[in-house]
Design a protein around this motif. Structure first.
Motif, PDB file in Angstrom:
ATOM      1  N   GLN A   1     158.199  31.336  89.733  1.00  0.00           N
ATOM      2  CA  GLN A   1     159.010  32.360  90.629  1.00  0.00           C
ATOM      3  C   GLN A   1     158.406  33.058  91.619  1.00  0.00           C
ATOM      4  O   GLN A   1     159.077  32.689  92.842  1.00  0.00           O
ATOM      5  CB  GLN A   1     159.603  33.791  89.575  1.00  0.00           C
ATOM      6  CG  GLN A   1     160.290  33.406  88.531  1.00  0.00           C
ATOM      7  CD  GLN A   1     160.408  34.502  87.538  1.00  0.00           C
ATOM      8  OE1 GLN A   1     159.845  35.604  87.529  1.00  0.00           O
ATOM      9  NE2 GLN A   1     161.092  34.167  86.440  1.00  0.00           N
ATOM     10  N   ASN A   2     157.177  33.464  91.764  1.00  0.00           N
ATOM     11  CA  ASN A   2     156.447  33.745  92.955  1.00  0.00           C
ATOM     12  C   ASN A   2     156.159  32.638  93.828  1.00  0.00           C
ATOM     13  O   ASN A   2     156.168  33.070  95.072  1.00  0.00           O
ATOM     14  CB  ASN A   2     155.300  34.644  92.491  1.00  0.00           C
ATOM     15  CG  ASN A   2     155.174  35.642  91.816  1.00  0.00           C
ATOM     16  OD1 ASN A   2     156.227  36.470  91.995  1.00  0.00           O
ATOM     17  ND2 ASN A   2     154.223  36.248  91.489  1.00  0.00           N
TER      18      ASN A   2
ATOM     19  N   ARG B   1     158.293  30.099  94.295  1.00  0.00           N
ATOM     20  CA  ARG B   1     159.517  29.807  94.939  1.00  0.00           C
ATOM     21  C   ARG B   1     159.981  31.006  95.806  1.00  0.00           C
ATOM     22  O   ARG B   1     160.502  30.543  96.854  1.00  0.00           O
ATOM     23  CB  ARG B   1     160.488  29.437  93.723  1.00  0.00           C
ATOM     24  CG  ARG B   1     160.297  28.021  93.216  1.00  0.00           C
ATOM     25  CD  ARG B   1     161.010  27.967  91.931  1.00  0.00           C
ATOM     26  NE  ARG B   1     161.094  26.636  91.497  1.00  0.00           N
ATOM     27  CZ  ARG B   1     161.256  26.197  90.256  1.00  0.00           C
ATOM     28  NH1 ARG B   1     161.200  27.355  89.420  1.00  0.00           N
ATOM     29  NH2 ARG B   1     160.870  24.873  89.838  1.00  0.00           N
ATOM     30  N   ARG B   2     159.416  31.975  95.473  1.00  0.00           N
ATOM     31  CA  ARG B   2     159.979  33.364  96.304  1.00  0.00           C
ATOM     32  C   ARG B   2     159.176  33.196  97.562  1.00  0.00           C
ATOM     33  O   ARG B   2     159.717  33.745  98.533  1.00  0.00           O
ATOM     34  CB  ARG B   2     159.464  34.526  95.465  1.00  0.00           C
ATOM     35  CG  ARG B   2     160.632  34.817  94.452  1.00  0.00           C
ATOM     36  CD  ARG B   2     160.175  36.037  93.811  1.00  0.00           C
ATOM     37  NE  ARG B   2     160.046  37.326  94.613  1.00  0.00           N
ATOM     38  CZ  ARG B   2     159.102  38.349  94.302  1.00  0.00           C
ATOM     39  NH1 ARG B   2     158.465  38.457  93.125  1.00  0.00           N
ATOM     40  NH2 ARG B   2     158.884  39.296  95.394  1.00  0.00           N
ATOM     41  N   SER B   3     157.907  32.860  97.614  1.00  0.00           N
ATOM     42  CA  SER B   3     157.138  32.818  98.955  1.00  0.00           C
ATOM     43  C   SER B   3     157.761  31.984  99.863  1.00  0.00           C
ATOM     44  O   SER B   3     157.563  31.949 100.930  1.00  0.00           O
ATOM     45  CB  SER B   3     155.547  32.333  98.598  1.00  0.00           C
ATOM     46  OG  SER B   3     155.376  30.878  98.265  1.00  0.00           O
ATOM     47  N   TYR B   4     158.457  30.706  99.414  1.00  0.00           N
ATOM     48  CA  TYR B   4     159.064  29.888 100.428  1.00  0.00           C
ATOM     49  C   TYR B   4     160.302  30.349 100.898  1.00  0.00           C
ATOM     50  O   TYR B   4     160.738  30.012 102.128  1.00  0.00           O
ATOM     51  CB  TYR B   4     159.447  28.486  99.973  1.00  0.00           C
ATOM     52  CG  TYR B   4     158.058  27.670  99.642  1.00  0.00           C
ATOM     53  CD1 TYR B   4     157.601  27.013 100.659  1.00  0.00           C
ATOM     54  CD2 TYR B   4     157.180  27.724  98.378  1.00  0.00           C
ATOM     55  CE1 TYR B   4     156.334  26.181 100.369  1.00  0.00           C
ATOM     56  CE2 TYR B   4     156.161  27.199  98.406  1.00  0.00           C
ATOM     57  CZ  TYR B   4     155.734  26.313  99.365  1.00  0.00           C
ATOM     58  OH  TYR B   4     154.307  25.659  99.234  1.00  0.00           O
ATOM     59  N   ARG B   5     161.032  31.336 100.424  1.00  0.00           N
ATOM     60  CA  ARG B   5     162.262  32.138 100.765  1.00  0.00           C
ATOM     61  C   ARG B   5     161.694  33.365 101.805  1.00  0.00           C
ATOM     62  O   ARG B   5     162.735  33.765 102.599  1.00  0.00           O
ATOM     63  CB  ARG B   5     162.992  32.674  99.440  1.00  0.00           C
ATOM     64  CG  ARG B   5     163.642  31.549  98.633  1.00  0.00           C
ATOM     65  CD  ARG B   5     164.662  32.183  97.694  1.00  0.00           C
ATOM     66  NE  ARG B   5     164.178  33.103  96.774  1.00  0.00           N
ATOM     67  CZ  ARG B   5     163.734  32.809  95.605  1.00  0.00           C
ATOM     68  NH1 ARG B   5     163.592  31.568  95.260  1.00  0.00           N
ATOM     69  NH2 ARG B   5     163.353  33.555  94.739  1.00  0.00           N
ATOM     70  N   LYS B   6     160.577  33.519 101.923  1.00  0.00           N
ATOM     71  CA  LYS B   6     160.451  34.479 102.619  1.00  0.00           C
ATOM     72  C   LYS B   6     159.876  34.170 103.854  1.00  0.00           C
ATOM     73  O   LYS B   6     159.350  34.705 105.076  1.00  0.00           O
ATOM     74  CB  LYS B   6     158.927  35.435 102.140  1.00  0.00           C
ATOM     75  CG  LYS B   6     159.331  36.185 100.943  1.00  0.00           C
ATOM     76  CD  LYS B   6     157.956  36.715 100.296  1.00  0.00           C
ATOM     77  CE  LYS B   6     158.380  37.733  98.915  1.00  0.00           C
ATOM     78  NZ  LYS B   6     159.342  38.710  99.376  1.00  0.00           N
ATOM     79  N   LYS B   7     160.161  32.748 104.157  1.00  0.00           N
ATOM     80  CA  LYS B   7     160.055  32.021 105.940  1.00  0.00           C
ATOM     81  C   LYS B   7     158.698  32.145 106.196  1.00  0.00           C
ATOM     82  O   LYS B   7     158.214  32.593 107.486  1.00  0.00           O
ATOM     83  CB  LYS B   7     160.740  33.037 106.651  1.00  0.00           C
ATOM     84  CG  LYS B   7     162.278  32.749 106.185  1.00  0.00           C
ATOM     85  CD  LYS B   7     163.356  33.399 107.412  1.00  0.00           C
ATOM     86  CE  LYS B   7     164.944  33.220 107.017  1.00  0.00           C
ATOM     87  NZ  LYS B   7     165.467  33.749 107.989  1.00  0.00           N
TER      88      LYS B   7
ATOM     89  N   TYR C   1     152.734  34.775 108.323  1.00  0.00           N
ATOM     90  CA  TYR C   1     154.257  35.522 108.339  1.00  0.00           C
ATOM     91  C   TYR C   1     154.509  35.698 109.775  1.00  0.00           C
ATOM     92  O   TYR C   1     153.787  36.731 110.419  1.00  0.00           O
ATOM     93  CB  TYR C   1     154.421  36.697 107.358  1.00  0.00           C
ATOM     94  CG  TYR C   1     155.926  37.353 107.579  1.00  0.00           C
ATOM     95  CD1 TYR C   1     157.023  36.578 107.134  1.00  0.00           C
ATOM     96  CD2 TYR C   1     155.983  38.492 108.073  1.00  0.00           C
ATOM     97  CE1 TYR C   1     158.349  37.243 107.123  1.00  0.00           C
ATOM     98  CE2 TYR C   1     157.050  39.076 108.287  1.00  0.00           C
ATOM     99  CZ  TYR C   1     158.329  38.321 107.920  1.00  0.00           C
ATOM    100  OH  TYR C   1     159.418  38.920 108.043  1.00  0.00           O
TER     101      TYR C   1
ATOM    102  N   ASN D   1     151.690  30.956  97.752  1.00  0.00           N
ATOM    103  CA  ASN D   1     152.171  29.883  98.893  1.00  0.00           C
ATOM    104  C   ASN D   1     150.935  28.857  99.200  1.00  0.00           C
ATOM    105  O   ASN D   1     151.061  27.581  99.065  1.00  0.00           O
ATOM    106  CB  ASN D   1     152.672  30.436 100.088  1.00  0.00           C
ATOM    107  CG  ASN D   1     153.432  29.344 101.196  1.00  0.00           C
ATOM    108  OD1 ASN D   1     152.909  28.749 101.817  1.00  0.00           O
ATOM    109  ND2 ASN D   1     154.671  29.409 100.992  1.00  0.00           N
TER     110      ASN D   1
END
Length: 324
Positions: free
Chosen positions: A165-166, A168-174, A227, A263
């Motif tokens: 989950q973390n 995949r979430r890291s990739y959604r944070k651009k 980021y 990430n």
């Protein structure tokens, strides 16, 4: 016959590199390159030849504890064909060399199982450091080495749900991630000092990293995660004997909610998948599952998350002594 390596004898250096490359159990800490970059004032690289063949090699560092000097062979020695039956030949020869050079203690920690200790002759007494004696252990006896599956979906499904989950979430944070052979040393070192303060370890100098980058430049990979223009996580890795070695990883104390380190680790695993590198070596841990108060417990849990195949337990440091 036993020899001390002259690093300017490039013919011999290349023969030793070829010897180490053929030995699947040889570790980067037993390489000629690691001997060169180490900061110890006194160090040796020994090799033993029989019938014009290298039989074993050993990177030796001179350490000091409580005012007493001793020799340390990190993850060594390395034997031809990874044949640990040569351990007694090694001990006989190196003890003679130690007497000649006024050294009386040798610590080794190659990748051994306890059954391997039966091969050591009773003529060579040794002391085993306790696996949880973190003050005296020179290196970990619990290794975090990830077996790479060359399929990204199968690989991520091996991870615990939190890590999937973390990641995949890291990739959604651009986040922006990249790898190259050029190290952004100024930013890396700034994050390195932050990491050292956060985890309470003594940092190397920036000159140490300059030397490391120069010596390992052919096999070095630099990973970066940002980021926007804010650096979140970086690592200096090397490729050695079909392993990607997570040599020095750093991260920002701020913006940890952006999951930069998750990430970075997944980008490193993807690099292994894309380049058919069979193992990702995250180094060792100095902690056990139930040691919740251990300062490294968080690091233990983080590495465990990627080691779906489990940690590898090896024999702790072995100390051998030579009488006066």
């Amino acid at each position: 016959m036993l020899y001390e390596l002259n690093n300017n004898d490039f013919s011999v250096v290349n023969k030793i590199r070829a010897f180490l490359k053929k030995n699947v159990n040889s570790d980067y800490m037993q390489s000629v390159e690691w001997n060169v970059i180490r900061n110890e004032k006194v160090k040796y690289f020994l090799y033993y030849i029989v019938d014009n063949k290298i039989v074993w090699t050993c990177n030796l560092l001179v350490k000091e504890k409580n005012g007493k000097k001793f020799l340390y062979a990190p993850r060594g020695p390395v034997f031809i064909n990874s044949n640990f039956n040569l351990i007694n030949c090694f001990l006989e020869q190196i003890k003679l060399w130690m007497k000649k050079n006024s050294y009386f203690k040798l610590v080794i920690n190659p990748y051994l199982k306890y059954d391997d200790l039966k091969k050591i002759s009773s003529n060579h007494k040794f002391v085993i450091t306790k696996k949880d004696d973190y003050i005296n252990l020179l290196d970990s006896c619990k290794l975090a080495i990830v077996d790479i599956i060359f399929d990204e979906e199968k690989m991520i499904n091996k991870l615990p749900s939190k890590f999937r989950q973390n990641t995949r979430r890291s990739y959604r944070k651009k986040l922006t991630s990249k790898f190259s052979k050029k190290v952004n040393l100024d930013i890396f070192y700034k994050l390195y000092l932050e990491t050292a303060e956060r985890h309470s370890f003594n940092p190397h100098t920036i000159d140490y990293f300059k030397k490391l980058i120069e010596v390992f430049k052919k096999n070095l990979i630099f990973f970066e995660v940002y980021y926007n223009d804010i650096p979140l996580a970086m690592s200096i890795d090397i490729i050695y004997n079909n392993k990607l070695i997570y040599l020095y990883g750093v991260s920002s104390t701020n913006n940890r909610n952006l999951l930069g380190m998750y990430n970075l680790q997944w980008e490193s695993i993807r690099y292994c998948i894309d380049n058919k590198i069979s193992s990702y070596d995250l180094g060792g841990v100095f902690c056990e599952e139930d040691q919740y108060d251990n300062k490294d417990y968080g690091l233990y849990k983080f590495k465990k998350g990627y080691c779906y195949n489990g940690f590898i337990d090896v024999v702790p440091d072995l100390s051998f002594y030579v009488s006066n």
